[in-house]
Design a protein around this motif. Sequence first.
Motif, PDB file in Angstrom:
ATOM      1  N   THR A 127       0.851  -1.188   0.000  1.00  0.00           N
ATOM      2  CA  THR A 127       0.000   0.000   0.000  1.00  0.00           C
ATOM      3  C   THR A 127       0.886   1.238   0.000  1.00  0.00           C
ATOM      4  O   THR A 127       2.095   1.151   0.226  1.00  0.00           O
ATOM      5  N   ALA A 128       0.316   2.393  -0.231  1.00  0.00           N
ATOM      6  CA  ALA A 128       1.093   3.635  -0.272  1.00  0.00           C
ATOM      7  C   ALA A 128       1.811   3.886   1.059  1.00  0.00           C
ATOM      8  O   ALA A 128       2.975   4.292   1.080  1.00  0.00           O
ATOM      9  N   ASP A 129       1.114   3.663   2.175  1.00  0.00           N
ATOM     10  CA  ASP A 129       1.739   3.848   3.493  1.00  0.00           C
ATOM     11  C   ASP A 129       2.879   2.858   3.698  1.00  0.00           C
ATOM     12  O   ASP A 129       3.950   3.220   4.196  1.00  0.00           O
ATOM     13  N   ARG A 154       4.599   1.451   1.395  1.00  0.00           N
ATOM     14  CA  ARG A 154       5.688   1.812   0.484  1.00  0.00           C
ATOM     15  C   ARG A 154       6.612   2.847   1.140  1.00  0.00           C
ATOM     16  O   ARG A 154       7.828   2.743   1.072  1.00  0.00           O
TER      17      ARG A 154
END
Length: 151
Positions: free
Chosen positions: A117-119, A121
């Motif tokens: 997920t972006a977090d 990452r």
Amino acid sequence: MPRDAVFPVLICLAAWLCIDLLEGQRDTARSERDAALVEAIGMREAARISGEMLAERDAIDLQRTQELNHERAENDALRLDVAAGRKRLRVNATCSAPATPAASAGGVADANTPELTADARQDYFTLRDQLALSRQMILGLQDHVRRVCLR
């Protein structure tokens, strides 16, 4: 006449005592000078060794800092590539079977490749930076021990 002979003898005795005293002072001054010369040579050698050790330390620091900057630049480039979609971060994972039969209608074959997920990452790149820093610090300390402390 014996009185006239005593005076030159006393003068010679006094002169001999003065010369003996001066020779003792001269010998003391020579030994102090020699000790100071030996100490000065030792201090010059210590200063030379300290200078070499400082130069070696600076060389290690420069090398490890350059390697760390290179690793961070690679990490930043990877971060930009992932953000731009040129590269993807893939996770070695398996997809579990859906819990409800309605959800299984699409099947696992329709699932996308597992990805962070972006977090997650952002956390991944932070960990990469910290790992690079820790690695260079450890390698730098090992180099310092080998090249400076064990000399």
